[in-house]
Structure formats: structure tokens, C-alpha cells
Scaffold this motif. Structure first.
Motif, mmCIF file in Angstrom:
data_model
loop_
_atom_site.group_PDB
_atom_site.id
_atom_site.type_symbol
_atom_site.label_atom_id
_atom_site.label_comp_id
_atom_site.label_asym_id
_atom_site.label_seq_id
_atom_site.Cartn_x
_atom_site.Cartn_y
_atom_site.Cartn_z
ATOM 1 N N VAL A 192 0.714 -1.143 0.017
ATOM 2 C CA VAL A 192 -0.068 0.017 0.036
ATOM 3 C C VAL A 192 0.815 1.192 -0.067
ATOM 4 O O VAL A 192 0.352 2.413 0.234
ATOM 5 C CB VAL A 192 -1.006 -0.126 1.072
ATOM 6 C CG1 VAL A 192 -1.896 -1.006 1.063
ATOM 7 C CG2 VAL A 192 -0.336 -0.043 2.446
ATOM 8 N N GLY A 193 2.283 1.123 -0.123
ATOM 9 C CA GLY A 193 3.204 2.302 -0.198
ATOM 10 C C GLY A 193 3.708 2.746 0.981
ATOM 11 O O GLY A 193 4.176 3.905 1.108
ATOM 12 N N ASP A 194 3.600 2.079 1.979
ATOM 13 C CA ASP A 194 3.981 2.377 3.576
ATOM 14 C C ASP A 194 5.446 1.806 3.678
ATOM 15 O O ASP A 194 5.506 0.610 3.247
ATOM 16 C CB ASP A 194 3.133 2.022 4.688
ATOM 17 C CG ASP A 194 1.805 2.978 4.761
ATOM 18 O OD1 ASP A 194 1.970 4.085 4.118
ATOM 19 O OD2 ASP A 194 0.695 2.396 4.965
ATOM 20 N N VAL A 195 6.354 2.529 4.229
ATOM 21 C CA VAL A 195 7.539 2.192 4.592
ATOM 22 C C VAL A 195 7.392 2.090 6.206
ATOM 23 O O VAL A 195 7.279 3.475 6.806
ATOM 24 C CB VAL A 195 8.699 2.849 4.036
ATOM 25 C CG1 VAL A 195 9.997 2.270 4.623
ATOM 26 C CG2 VAL A 195 8.847 2.751 2.420
ATOM 27 N N THR A 196 7.684 1.022 6.796
ATOM 28 C CA THR A 196 7.586 0.997 8.354
ATOM 29 C C THR A 196 8.813 0.509 9.070
ATOM 30 O O THR A 196 9.568 -0.265 8.464
ATOM 31 C CB THR A 196 6.460 -0.019 8.571
ATOM 32 O OG1 THR A 196 6.399 -1.132 7.777
ATOM 33 C CG2 THR A 196 5.149 0.719 8.256
ATOM 34 N N LEU A 197 8.764 0.777 10.453
ATOM 35 C CA LEU A 197 9.827 0.299 10.979
ATOM 36 C C LEU A 197 9.309 -0.562 12.128
ATOM 37 O O LEU A 197 8.424 -0.218 12.925
ATOM 38 C CB LEU A 197 10.560 1.633 11.874
ATOM 39 C CG LEU A 197 11.491 1.316 12.873
ATOM 40 C CD1 LEU A 197 12.822 0.720 12.193
ATOM 41 C CD2 LEU A 197 11.733 2.457 13.511
ATOM 42 N N MET A 220 5.122 -3.163 15.031
ATOM 43 C CA MET A 220 5.500 -2.108 14.344
ATOM 44 C C MET A 220 5.702 -0.933 15.184
ATOM 45 O O MET A 220 4.727 -0.717 16.074
ATOM 46 C CB MET A 220 4.521 -1.677 13.275
ATOM 47 C CG MET A 220 4.814 -0.690 12.209
ATOM 48 S SD MET A 220 3.641 -0.331 11.056
ATOM 49 C CE MET A 220 2.404 0.800 12.045
ATOM 50 N N VAL A 221 6.934 -0.242 15.112
ATOM 51 C CA VAL A 221 7.184 0.978 15.818
ATOM 52 C C VAL A 221 6.346 2.139 15.186
ATOM 53 O O VAL A 221 5.768 2.929 15.854
ATOM 54 C CB VAL A 221 8.525 1.245 15.932
ATOM 55 C CG1 VAL A 221 9.155 2.413 16.532
ATOM 56 C CG2 VAL A 221 9.323 -0.176 16.512
ATOM 57 N N CYS A 222 6.638 2.410 14.007
ATOM 58 C CA CYS A 222 6.081 3.588 13.087
ATOM 59 C C CYS A 222 6.110 3.276 11.746
ATOM 60 O O CYS A 222 6.818 2.577 11.215
ATOM 61 C CB CYS A 222 6.685 4.631 13.636
ATOM 62 S SG CYS A 222 8.583 4.899 12.839
ATOM 63 N N ALA A 223 5.188 4.390 11.042
ATOM 64 C CA ALA A 223 5.170 4.422 9.441
ATOM 65 C C ALA A 223 6.273 5.637 9.208
ATOM 66 O O ALA A 223 5.706 6.519 10.060
ATOM 67 C CB ALA A 223 3.929 4.461 8.917
ATOM 68 N N LEU A 224 6.989 5.438 8.315
ATOM 69 C CA LEU A 224 8.026 6.492 7.954
ATOM 70 C C LEU A 224 7.163 7.707 7.412
ATOM 71 O O LEU A 224 6.067 7.510 6.637
ATOM 72 C CB LEU A 224 9.240 6.266 6.966
ATOM 73 C CG LEU A 224 10.366 5.713 7.879
ATOM 74 C CD1 LEU A 224 9.957 4.346 8.654
ATOM 75 C CD2 LEU A 224 11.411 5.289 6.695
#
Length: 199
Positions: free
Chosen positions: A21-26, A34-38
Motif C-alpha cells: 500500500v506504499g508504506d515504509v515501516t519500522l 510495528m514501531v512507526c510508519a515513516l
């Protein structure tokens, strides 16, 4: 989807990944959450690509240690030809990771970015990257400079300056670019046309 770059210390371990879906996540790998979405600089404005244009198809990252901090450059290539670069830093004893957009490249054709290379010898603050697309072209891009006063406190780049720095296009392949490598004197590329070229 794509996965790259694990940051590991004695107290924590993270991995960056991109999704459909286009998200880059940590992600925190030991805990599996998941810590966060960039942060994203811009949404895809290419209607021809539709939802598929936002798919993250390739990723590359470099990690370097600076005193007690880990400095990371994260690069993601999208189905619609966009490339987004983030700057991240974290400290040895602090599990928090600070992530900022460093720049985005959104010029050229609607062609998926399949291969990414970074000038790893420039770590911790990488400036030159290369990325190859399905349209057989290779783009070289000099990333915007980090603030000289305190590079670890980079602020999100304004949209008007997200593609600053010199750019160059390499043409010569007749098929999609599948692999790239940068060294001090040349760029090496491989393509679906069955050739490997030195630039």
C-alpha cells in the motif's frame, strides 16, 4: 513489497520494510510489532498508476555508527517510478528512532524502480544514489545536503526542494534494470536484456 536494513545493538533490533500500500515501516524485530510508519513527503499524483503505483518494490539502506549513535539512510523505490529517501538516527542506549524525509525524486516515466544502489563509502551521510527502472534507464541522484550545524537534527525537506542536487540519466540497456552497484569510479548495472554494463 521489500525489506532491507536491520539496526541492531546490545539493547534493541529494528528492521525497515515496505508494503503493497506504499508504506515504509519500522519494526521491532524481537517483539514483532510495528514501531512507526515513516513520514511520506507526497502522495502519488499519478492517476494512471492507480493504487498499484504506491507499491514499494525495492529498498536499500546503509547504517553507520557515529560515536554512540546509529545513522541510517533508507531508500525506497515505488511502482510508479518515485524514489523517497529518509534519514534516521538512534542511540546505543535509547530504543527511540528519529526519522525524517531527506528528499524525493518523482521525475521521469511511470516505470517501476527495481534496483537501488548507494555510495556506501560516503557513510554516515550518503549523498549519491542510483536507481534502475523497468524502462531500462538508470538515474543518478545527488541527495540534498544535510544541515551542517547538526546533521542529526534534520528537518523534513520542503516539497519545493525535495529533488535538489544534480541528476543524470544513463541509457544503453534494452531491458529492465535488475541490479546496480556504485563504487568510487563507476556504476555497474545488470539488465533483463542479458547484459552487464560499466558506466
Amino acid at each position: 513489497a521489500a525489506v532491507d536494513c536491520q539496526i541492531t545493538s546490545n539493547t534493541y533490533s529494528y528492521v525497515f520494510c515496505g508494503d503493497s500500500v506504499g508504506d515504509v515501516t519500522l519494526w521491532n524485530t524481537p517483539e514483532g510489532n510495528m514501531v512507526c510508519a515513516l513520514p511520506a513527503p507526497v502522495k502519488s499524483e499519478t492517476k494512471q498508476a492507480g493504487n498499484k503505483g504506491r507499491i514499494v518494490v525495492s529498498m536499500k539502506a546503509t547504517v553507520a555508527r557515529v560515536t554512540n549513535s546509529f545513522v541510517t539512510t533508507v531508500i525506497a523505490g515505488f511502482m510508479d517510478g518515485r524514489v523517497v529517501v529518509w534519514h534516521a538516527d538512534s542511540s546505543e542506549g535509547n530504543p527511540d528512532v528519529s526519522v525524517h524525509v531527506r528528499g524525493s525524486f518523482a521525475y521521469g516515466s511511470l516505470s517501476a524502480v527495481r534496483a537501488i544502489a548507494a555510495a556506501s563509502w560516503q557513510r554516515p551521510y550518503v549523498r549519491m544514489i542510483a536507481f534502475g527502472r523497468d524502462d531500462s534507464t538508470i538515474q543518478l541522484w545527488e541527495l540534498p545536503l544535510l544541515p551542517q550545524s547538526n546533521a542529526l537534527e534534520l528537518q523534513d525537506a520542503p516539497a519545493s526542494k525535495q529533488s535538489s542536487g544534480w541528476k543524470k540519466v544513463l541509457k544503453g540497456h534494452e531491458g529492465a534494470i535488475t541490479a546496480l552497484k556504485i563504487d568510487l569510479t563507476k556504476v555497474t548495472s545488470a539488465s533483463m536484456d542479458g547484459t552487464v554494463k560499466l558506466w
